[in-house]
Motif scaffolding. Sequence first.
Motif, mmCIF file in Angstrom:
data_model
loop_
_atom_site.group_PDB
_atom_site.id
_atom_site.type_symbol
_atom_site.label_atom_id
_atom_site.label_comp_id
_atom_site.label_asym_id
_atom_site.label_seq_id
_atom_site.Cartn_x
_atom_site.Cartn_y
_atom_site.Cartn_z
ATOM 1 N N MET A 96 -8.300 9.957 39.732
ATOM 2 C CA MET A 96 -8.151 10.631 40.556
ATOM 3 C C MET A 96 -8.854 11.318 41.760
ATOM 4 S SD MET A 96 -9.648 14.250 38.776
ATOM 5 C CE MET A 96 -10.473 15.958 40.159
ATOM 6 N N LEU A 97 -8.854 12.182 43.312
ATOM 7 C CA LEU A 97 -9.408 12.020 44.186
ATOM 8 C C LEU A 97 -10.783 12.799 44.001
ATOM 9 C CD1 LEU A 97 -9.478 9.952 46.908
ATOM 10 C CD2 LEU A 97 -7.687 12.176 47.682
ATOM 11 N N LEU A 98 -11.800 13.110 44.372
ATOM 12 C CA LEU A 98 -12.486 13.452 44.924
ATOM 13 C C LEU A 98 -13.333 13.467 45.924
ATOM 14 C CD1 LEU A 98 -14.238 13.901 41.359
ATOM 15 C CD2 LEU A 98 -12.951 16.056 42.136
ATOM 16 N N THR A 158 -12.967 7.477 31.303
ATOM 17 C CA THR A 158 -12.643 7.851 32.081
ATOM 18 C C THR A 158 -13.852 7.022 33.336
ATOM 19 O OG1 THR A 158 -14.391 10.020 32.492
ATOM 20 C CG2 THR A 158 -11.765 10.152 32.417
ATOM 21 N N LYS A 159 -13.613 6.507 34.616
ATOM 22 C CA LYS A 159 -15.159 6.110 35.260
ATOM 23 C C LYS A 159 -14.934 6.379 36.902
ATOM 24 C CE LYS A 159 -16.710 0.986 35.072
ATOM 25 N NZ LYS A 159 -17.208 -0.395 34.510
ATOM 26 N N PHE A 181 -14.771 26.478 40.844
ATOM 27 C CA PHE A 181 -13.441 26.209 40.935
ATOM 28 C C PHE A 181 -13.382 25.350 40.055
ATOM 29 C CE2 PHE A 181 -13.081 28.988 44.240
ATOM 30 C CZ PHE A 181 -11.570 30.252 44.302
ATOM 31 N N ASN A 182 -12.544 24.676 39.379
ATOM 32 C CA ASN A 182 -12.840 23.731 39.171
ATOM 33 C C ASN A 182 -12.032 23.007 40.378
ATOM 34 O OD1 ASN A 182 -9.558 23.882 39.254
ATOM 35 N ND2 ASN A 182 -8.906 23.274 37.586
ATOM 36 N N PRO A 183 -11.942 20.885 40.375
ATOM 37 C CA PRO A 183 -11.452 20.011 40.930
ATOM 38 C C PRO A 183 -10.348 19.932 41.761
ATOM 39 C CG PRO A 183 -12.932 19.193 39.317
ATOM 40 C CD PRO A 183 -12.430 20.358 38.623
ATOM 41 N N THR A 204 -16.311 16.656 36.287
ATOM 42 C CA THR A 204 -15.397 15.534 37.426
ATOM 43 C C THR A 204 -13.878 16.210 36.903
ATOM 44 O OG1 THR A 204 -16.353 13.988 37.232
ATOM 45 C CG2 THR A 204 -17.573 15.406 39.054
ATOM 46 N N VAL A 205 -13.183 15.977 36.656
ATOM 47 C CA VAL A 205 -11.730 15.816 36.388
ATOM 48 C C VAL A 205 -11.199 16.878 35.808
ATOM 49 C CG1 VAL A 205 -12.080 13.086 35.657
ATOM 50 C CG2 VAL A 205 -12.097 15.094 34.075
#
Length: 382
Positions: free
Chosen positions: A1-3, A19-20, A152-154, A196-197
């Motif tokens: 996933m992208l942040l 997750t990592k 907001f969610n990511p 964050t996900v």
Amino acid sequence: MLLLSGIILEYKKGGLLRTKSIDLLDLTPETNPEELVAEIRQSEPLITESRADQVKHLIIRLQQKQGQQDHHRFITGSYDRTCRVWDTASGTELHTLEGHRNVVYAIAFNNPYGDKIATGSFDKTCKLWCADSGKCFYTFRGHMAEIVCLAFNPQSTLVATGSMDATAKLWDVETGEEVATLTGHTAEVLSLCFNTVGSQLVTGSFDHTVVIWDVASGRRVHTLIGHRGEISNVQFNWDCSLIVTGSMDKTCKLWEAVSGKCVATLVGHKEEVLDVCFDLSGQFIATASADGTARVFNATTHECLVTLEGHDGEISKVCFSPQGSRVLTASSDKTARLWDVQSGVCLQVLEGHTDEIFSCVFNYEGDTIITGSKDNTCRIWY
């Protein structure tokens, strides 16, 4: 996933989805993606040769987002029942978002996209706006009391709202419909945060408890019990493994997100902890207290590294710079202060407001500070 601050890897281990995080805080549009992938692969065995192209693609997308994102706007909510959008460089007002019938108390951009704004009001509604035109897309109705926090969610597909009615709600950004009502708290929900996900939401309440919710089902995963006072703030760390909570009981607690177990209690403040946060990398925790001091803790050893002393009144807000080397505090003594994380030295006192400062924030690059005060003004500091 992208942040905007990096990439989250999802993988299965022992039948469980884990997750990592890969921290990309130093990424710029000029970074060579191939060289960065090679560097990441040296330290991260999860990035196999077959996955290298996929990671390169994510890095390029992240660079494009950085280039496209408008870093030059900020928003304010007010007792005058409006939210205003401002140009950071000039201080010019771009839009006034009108329509609420009471105090606009909670506001947020849908970062990293920045094209939508959510506002929560004492009129019991949340509104969703176009950040570019100021048009109101939807009014979310359903809470029975004042809305005091939102996020907001990511992925920017959901808005979460927390209310004095002891519930949180999830709303669909695309349709404007209510997705879920999260019930279980017995007092006001004062703080909330997505991981964050975007798979979990954590809520903190005046009932002294914190709840972790599964976003997809709306079900309660864990109730975190241990604080002896109202919860002032809750936050996930970057890799979604830990939650930090601040409380009126003068302590902060660190919890495992997977198990819900308390792994540490951070003590030392003599009065209520009014704010708490992780730095972007998750290495440090900063706390702000009514005792007029802030503290920086090591998130791994739980040791207090420095105590930030100098304010003459309670500190209601604390945040790290994006690079993690500075801490910013806002106080009732009408000043904000900039501190060095390593030494605890006060680098600058931001003076000029004529009433208490209740909000402070860095811009994305970390070279501009914005403060909000009860004197009805915001100030931009370079």
